[in-house]
Write a protein that holds these residues in place. Sequence first.
Motif, short mmCIF file in Angstrom:
data_model
loop_
_atom_site.label_atom_id
_atom_site.label_comp_id
_atom_site.label_asym_id
_atom_site.label_seq_id
_atom_site.Cartn_x
_atom_site.Cartn_y
_atom_site.Cartn_z
N LEU A 128 2.29 11.37 1.90
CA LEU A 128 1.31 10.28 1.95
C LEU A 128 1.95 8.97 2.39
CD1 LEU A 128 -0.83 10.98 -1.25
CD2 LEU A 128 -1.40 11.46 1.14
N SER A 129 3.18 8.69 1.94
CA SER A 129 3.85 7.45 2.37
C SER A 129 4.12 7.47 3.87
CB SER A 129 5.18 7.29 1.61
OG SER A 129 4.93 7.15 0.21
N ILE B 6 4.35 12.53 -2.40
CA ILE B 6 4.74 11.12 -2.21
C ILE B 6 5.26 10.88 -0.80
CG2 ILE B 6 6.45 9.39 -2.91
CD1 ILE B 6 6.19 10.45 -5.76
N ALA C 123 1.26 5.58 -7.99
CA ALA C 123 0.09 6.29 -8.53
C ALA C 123 0.43 7.73 -8.89
CB ALA C 123 -1.04 6.25 -7.51
N ILE C 124 1.19 8.39 -8.03
CA ILE C 124 1.50 9.80 -8.28
C ILE C 124 2.42 9.95 -9.49
CG2 ILE C 124 2.62 11.83 -7.32
CD1 ILE C 124 1.61 10.98 -4.59
N VAL D 220 1.45 4.36 -3.41
CA VAL D 220 1.28 5.81 -3.44
C VAL D 220 2.24 6.47 -4.43
CG1 VAL D 220 1.49 7.92 -2.07
CG2 VAL D 220 0.31 5.93 -1.12
N PRO D 221 3.56 6.27 -4.33
CA PRO D 221 4.45 6.88 -5.33
C PRO D 221 4.19 6.36 -6.74
CG PRO D 221 5.66 5.37 -3.92
CD PRO D 221 4.34 5.57 -3.29
N SER E 217 5.24 17.00 -6.48
CA SER E 217 4.95 15.56 -6.54
C SER E 217 5.79 14.78 -5.52
CB SER E 217 5.23 15.04 -7.95
OG SER E 217 6.60 15.20 -8.29
N LEU F 37 0.79 6.86 5.67
CA LEU F 37 0.41 5.44 5.64
C LEU F 37 1.30 4.62 6.57
CD1 LEU F 37 -0.26 4.87 1.82
CD2 LEU F 37 -1.94 4.92 3.66
N ALA G 207 0.83 -1.21 0.00
CA ALA G 207 0.00 0.00 0.00
C ALA G 207 0.86 1.26 0.00
CB ALA G 207 -0.93 -0.01 1.22
N ILE G 208 1.98 1.22 0.76
CA ILE G 208 2.86 2.38 0.79
C ILE G 208 3.52 2.59 -0.58
CG2 ILE G 208 5.01 3.27 1.79
CD1 ILE G 208 4.22 1.89 4.40
#
Length: 325
Positions: free
Chosen positions: A311-312, A308, A281-282, A278-279, A304, A315, A274-275
């Motif tokens: 959000l990482s 990243i 997707a971005i 995030v990068p 960006s 999470l 999941a972590i």
Amino acid sequence: MVTRTRLYHDGTLVLEDFPASDVSGLLADPASVLWLDLYRPGTAEFTMLGQEFGIHELALEDAAQHGQRPKLDRYRTHEFLSAYAVTVSQDGAELTYSEIAVLLTSQAVITVRKDDGFDIENVVARWDESPDLAGHGVGFLLHGLLDHLVDGHFAAVQQLDDSIEELESLLFAAGRREIEAVQRRVFALRKSLVQLRRVVLPMREVVNGLMRPGLHVIADPLVPYYQDVYDHVLRATEWTESLRDLVASVMETNLSVQANRMNLIMKKVTSWAAIIAVPTAITGYYGQNLPYPGFGRQSGFITSAAVIVALSALLYATFKRKDWL
């Protein structure tokens, strides 16, 4: 073949290691009691038993064959008893047993050993330690033999119990070698307990059958001694059954520990996935061939990268708080 002999007269040992061919004359006196031990006898020896002691052909056949179930068979003039002595390896992983057949007449105890695993010298030592009971004849000799056998069963159960206790300390070990060792030893212990149960459980019927009044093998003064042997048989049987349940519990616990460890690993793998998503997707969003805020500018890269990292980190902190990492 090796032959051991003993002659008791009125409860006193009077002769030892005499030829088996002399038994007819020695048993002419009703006050005489004979012990004859045959090690790996052949056809000639079994023929001699049939002629000298009147042993039934079925009893001789059972005494000659291997793999008899522990039992007590009654014939008109004698009884046949089959039993096993057991020993356990030091690590408790292997059970070895030695079969012995016993023929009982009113004046004789005949033991037939089929291998060298049975310690007959220990039985002889027990007889010599209780000369005050020798006057009870066949019942005295048989008690020393059964006491040795049952004590061996009890010692084997004790050793298996100790091995299971040592195994319990490895249950929650995280190493691969420890996990494999637990699995191998659990299987070996369960196999040994199954084999031991086949030997110990029927001994209840054997000893109980010997104590029946109609058999006339045990004199009244020997009843407490046989009752003590019977009590040990019951304890060994109950102990064996409880150890089987304990081994099954160890197996279930081992499976539960492995399942919990797998769940923990899956939680960690899922959290890291999941972590990492995030990068992915971005960067995938910013990799589009379309203009977007900060397109072609340094500020877009900084934005960006900041998103990243933020959000990482969020999470990671969330999963750590939930004990998923």
